[in-house]
Design an enzyme around this catalytic site. Structure first.
Site, short mmCIF file in Angstrom:
data_model
loop_
_atom_site.label_atom_id
_atom_site.label_comp_id
_atom_site.label_asym_id
_atom_site.label_seq_id
_atom_site.Cartn_x
_atom_site.Cartn_y
_atom_site.Cartn_z
CE LYS A 44 37.92 44.03 43.48
NZ LYS A 44 38.48 43.78 44.26
C1 E4P Z 1 41.81 43.12 43.54
O1 E4P Z 1 40.92 43.49 43.63
C2 E4P Z 1 42.05 41.57 44.29
O2 E4P Z 1 41.34 42.28 45.24
C3 E4P Z 1 43.13 41.18 44.49
O3 E4P Z 1 44.45 41.65 43.82
C4 E4P Z 1 42.68 39.62 44.50
O4 E4P Z 1 44.50 39.08 44.68
P1 E4P Z 1 43.86 37.83 44.82
O5 E4P Z 1 44.39 36.42 43.53
O6 E4P Z 1 45.84 37.53 45.67
O7 E4P Z 1 43.33 36.97 46.29
#
Ligand code: E4P
Length: 219
Positions: free
Chosen positions: A85
């Site tokens: 990521k």
């Molecule tokens: C996606 O890959 C992220 O891990 C996640 O959905 C981010 O979500 P948040 O806005 O609740 O931190």
């Protein structure tokens, strides 16, 4: 398609046992909330053991050489399963492009707009992650960005798949899929809400009560 947005092996195992998920996304915030001081490698290995498909692990380093070193290290844990990521940004796109040349899967993350998603797709990302809830926090509808990105990916036959994350409500899942997301990454609590409907509970309870109260006859 649905991924599980979690670092909790017990939760991930349960959702995978339903047969509805085909990947996992994690991020440093979820990790800090769910696992606190746990060892990242050990936790990710536990997640790998109870899931299938790509498991996204986010880079924490900020300089390009450190990001590459970190990516290679994570990749070594399970070369076919780990997806790196990469936070969107200049170093992020360079790293994405380089990892693609090395055959390492990437998930470019923290994106809020079509423009960012398009650049990520062009740079060779395996996945382009758009954050639904965080866009909506700013008062904007996320669907036009998803729709436009999907149309452009299809038009140019780019390989990237759109993941919509930052899911806060069931309706976010429905709307992301309707707008053209290839994948929505869903927290376990929302998976459980998706499963239920009060009228289903009522019907199942009614059928069970009728069967238990029947006056003989059928077995
Ligand atoms: C996606 O890959 C992220 O891990 C996640 O959905 C981010 O979500 P948040 O806005 O609740 O931190």
């Amino acid at each position: 398609m649905l991924f599980v947005d979690s670092t909790d092996p017990a939760e991930i195992q349960q959702i995978f046992s339903w047969g509805v998920a085909c990947g996992v996304t994690t991020n440093p915030l979820i990790f800090a909330r769910e696992a606190g001081g746990a060892d990242l490698e050990q936790r990710i290995r536990e997640v790998l053991a109870v899931s299938r498909g790509h498991v996204s692990v986010e880079l924490l380093a900020e300089s390009e050489p450190a990001m590459i070193e970190e990516a290679e290290r994570y990749h070594g844990w399970a070369p076919d399963r780990i997806c790196i990521k990469v936070p969107i940004g200049e170093p992020g796109l360079r790293v994405t492009h380089l990892l693609r040349e090395r055959g390492i899967a990437t998930n470019v993350t923290c994106m809020m707009s079509f423009n960012q998603g398009y650049l990520a797709a062009l740079s060779g990302a395996t996945y382009a992650s758009i954050f639904s809830g965080r866009v909506r926090d700013t008062g904007f509808d996320v669907r036009p960005a998803i729709r436009q990105l999907r149309a452009q990916i299809d038009r140019e036959e780019l390989a990237a798949k759109i993941i919509v994350g930052s899911i806060r409500h069931m309706m976010d899942v429905n709307e992301a899929l309707g707008a053209g997301a290839h994948i929505v990454t869903v927290p376990p609590a929302i998976f459980r809400k998706m499963l239920r409907h009060p009228k289903s509970d009522e019907a199942i309870a009614e059928f069970g009560a009728a069967w238990r109260g029947r006056g003989g006859g059928r077995q």
